[in-house]
Design a protein around this motif. Structure first.
Motif, PDB file in Angstrom:
ATOM      1  N   LEU A  77      58.774  -5.987-167.229  1.00 14.71           N
ATOM      2  CA  LEU A  77      57.353  -5.613-167.234  1.00 14.71           C
ATOM      3  C   LEU A  77      56.824  -5.434-165.822  1.00 14.71           C
ATOM      4  O   LEU A  77      56.066  -4.503-165.534  1.00 14.71           O
ATOM      5  CB  LEU A  77      56.548  -6.683-167.975  1.00 14.71           C
ATOM      6  CG  LEU A  77      56.840  -6.833-169.473  1.00 14.71           C
ATOM      7  CD1 LEU A  77      56.030  -7.980-170.049  1.00 14.71           C
ATOM      8  CD2 LEU A  77      56.537  -5.546-170.218  1.00 14.71           C
ATOM      9  N   GLU A  78      57.253  -6.317-164.919  1.00 16.51           N
ATOM     10  CA  GLU A  78      56.826  -6.189-163.527  1.00 16.51           C
ATOM     11  C   GLU A  78      57.418  -4.928-162.893  1.00 16.51           C
ATOM     12  O   GLU A  78      56.739  -4.199-162.159  1.00 16.51           O
ATOM     13  CB  GLU A  78      57.263  -7.426-162.753  1.00 16.51           C
ATOM     14  CG  GLU A  78      56.896  -7.420-161.277  1.00 16.51           C
ATOM     15  CD  GLU A  78      55.399  -7.505-161.043  1.00 16.51           C
ATOM     16  OE1 GLU A  78      54.962  -7.191-159.921  1.00 16.51           O
ATOM     17  OE2 GLU A  78      54.660  -7.879-161.973  1.00 16.51           O
ATOM     18  N   CYS A  79      58.668  -4.647-163.196  1.00 16.88           N
ATOM     19  CA  CYS A  79      59.325  -3.465-162.629  1.00 16.88           C
ATOM     20  C   CYS A  79      58.693  -2.188-163.171  1.00 16.88           C
ATOM     21  O   CYS A  79      58.514  -1.211-162.425  1.00 16.88           O
ATOM     22  CB  CYS A  79      60.808  -3.514-162.950  1.00 16.88           C
ATOM     23  SG  CYS A  79      61.808  -2.330-162.018  1.00 16.88           S
ATOM     24  N   ARG A  80      58.316  -2.191-164.435  1.00 14.69           N
ATOM     25  CA  ARG A  80      57.692  -0.990-165.001  1.00 14.69           C
ATOM     26  C   ARG A  80      56.300  -0.768-164.406  1.00 14.69           C
ATOM     27  O   ARG A  80      55.881   0.376-164.189  1.00 14.69           O
ATOM     28  CB  ARG A  80      57.596  -1.125-166.518  1.00 14.69           C
ATOM     29  CG  ARG A  80      57.106   0.148-167.170  1.00 14.69           C
ATOM     30  CD  ARG A  80      57.026   0.021-168.661  1.00 14.69           C
ATOM     31  NE  ARG A  80      56.502   1.258-169.236  1.00 14.69           N
ATOM     32  CZ  ARG A  80      56.220   1.417-170.507  1.00 14.69           C
ATOM     33  NH1 ARG A  80      56.410   0.424-171.351  1.00 14.69           N
ATOM     34  NH2 ARG A  80      55.751   2.555-170.950  1.00 14.69           N
ATOM     35  N   ARG A  81      55.580  -1.859-164.147  1.00 14.09           N
ATOM     36  CA  ARG A  81      54.260  -1.708-163.525  1.00 14.09           C
ATOM     37  C   ARG A  81      54.388  -1.067-162.151  1.00 14.09           C
ATOM     38  O   ARG A  81      53.603  -0.184-161.781  1.00 14.09           O
ATOM     39  CB  ARG A  81      53.590  -3.076-163.424  1.00 14.09           C
ATOM     40  CG  ARG A  81      52.180  -3.039-162.836  1.00 14.09           C
ATOM     41  CD  ARG A  81      51.589  -4.420-162.760  1.00 14.09           C
ATOM     42  NE  ARG A  81      52.292  -5.260-161.812  1.00 14.09           N
ATOM     43  CZ  ARG A  81      52.050  -5.257-160.497  1.00 14.09           C
ATOM     44  NH1 ARG A  81      51.134  -4.440-159.997  1.00 14.09           N
ATOM     45  NH2 ARG A  81      52.717  -6.052-159.696  1.00 14.09           N
ATOM     46  N   ARG A  82      55.382  -1.488-161.386  1.00 16.51           N
ATOM     47  CA  ARG A  82      55.561  -0.913-160.058  1.00 16.51           C
ATOM     48  C   ARG A  82      56.166   0.492-160.127  1.00 16.51           C
ATOM     49  O   ARG A  82      55.966   1.294-159.209  1.00 16.51           O
ATOM     50  CB  ARG A  82      56.436  -1.839-159.229  1.00 16.51           C
ATOM     51  CG  ARG A  82      55.844  -3.225-159.112  1.00 16.51           C
ATOM     52  CD  ARG A  82      56.444  -4.024-158.008  1.00 16.51           C
ATOM     53  NE  ARG A  82      55.887  -5.375-157.973  1.00 16.51           N
ATOM     54  CZ  ARG A  82      56.081  -6.220-156.980  1.00 16.51           C
ATOM     55  NH1 ARG A  82      56.804  -5.859-155.940  1.00 16.51           N
ATOM     56  NH2 ARG A  82      55.542  -7.429-157.010  1.00 16.51           N
TER      57      ARG A  82
END
Length: 281
Positions: free
Chosen positions: A31-36
């Motif tokens: 989820l963090e990687c997709r946000r970035r």
């Protein structure tokens, strides 16, 4: 475990998402990687070609050409050559399915979401087909990566961009400059006086015109014969225009009525002046 987890296709000039794979993972790292990934898509224009952003356990790879960029979230075990070969195949499939005009005119996010079926096929091929069957393609990509290495970014770089794009940059507050109105010049005073005089003259002319019009109307209504004559003339003009032009030309009818009204007004004014002259007024 799949090495290619998520794929995204965006428009380079503004970062508009065009299509994406619908599979989704609920881990915190993903989820963090997709946000970035979304943040990085907004600043792809300065990075033409290939690039990678390393993270904790996951890596973002992107490849852009023209106005279309393909991006992917992969596990760290995924070789860079495989990731970029996947992105290049995806780019060819997408540009073959949609022309540049359709891509340029897209105004809403995920306008080509139906392309997800193709993304799933290509992703499955690279995740589950042995590397030996793709050996020639991977060797070609590997040689290109040696000659022209991809741009290396970190996920912290995207975090800085995210802060700048969302308005969280440090603000430098300075006192606003003081502006004072300049005094009116002599030319300005003269212009103001002339405008007031012109307004007063127009007001006097308007009062005299209203007086004269009132006298004409009183003269008209003092004589029932003249009143009937003017009313019949206006009615005849209205009926004639309705017959000739129809109700669709209502503006022309109103125009002719106005002309007839002004003509009757001028006739009455002339008769009133002749009567006043006869009376010696």
């Amino acid at each position: 475990m799949s090495m290619i987890l998520f794929a995204w296709i965006v428009r380079v000039r503004d970062g508009l998402p065009l299509s994406a794979s619908t599979d989704f993972y609920h881990t915190q790292d993903f989820l963090e990687c997709r946000r970035r990934l979304k943040t990085l898509a907004l600043r792809l224009a300065p990075y033409p070609g290939r690039g990678s952003a390393e993270g904790r356990g996951l890596t973002i790879h992107f490849s852009s050409s023209g106005d279309v960029a393909c991006m992917a979230i992969c596990s760290c075990q995924c070789p860079a050559a495989m990731a970029f070969c996947f992105l290049e195949t995806l780019w060819w499939e997408f540009t073959a399915s949609y022309d540049t005009t359709c891509i340029g005119l897209a105004s809403r996010p995920y306008a080509f979401l139906e392309f997800d079926s193709t993304i799933q096929k290509v992703k499955w091929h690279f995740n589950y087909v042995s590397s030996a069957q793709m050996e020639s393609s991977l060797e070609k990509i590997q040689e290109e990566l040696v000659l022209q290495p991809p741009v290396a970014l970190t996920l912290e770089d995207t975090e800085v961009a995210n802060g700048m794009m969302n308005g969280h940059v440090q603000m430098h507050l300075e006192p606003a400059p003081n502006f004072r109105m300049e005094p009116v010049t002599a030319l300005g005073v003269l212009s103001l006086i002339l405008n007031i005089m012109c307004a007063a003259l127009n007001l006097i002319r308007g009062i005299h015109l209203a007086e004269h019009s009132l006298q004409c109307y009183l003269y008209l209504f003092y004589s029932p014969a003249r009143t009937a004559k003017v009313v019949l003339m206006l009615l005849f003009i209205c009926l004639g225009n309705v017959y000739l032009h129809g109700l669709r030309n209502l503006w022309q009818i109103l125009f002719h009525v106005g002309v007839a009204f002004l003509s009757s007004h001028q006739i009455l004014s002339r008769q009133l002046q002749e009567k006043q002259a006869d009376c010696g007024v």
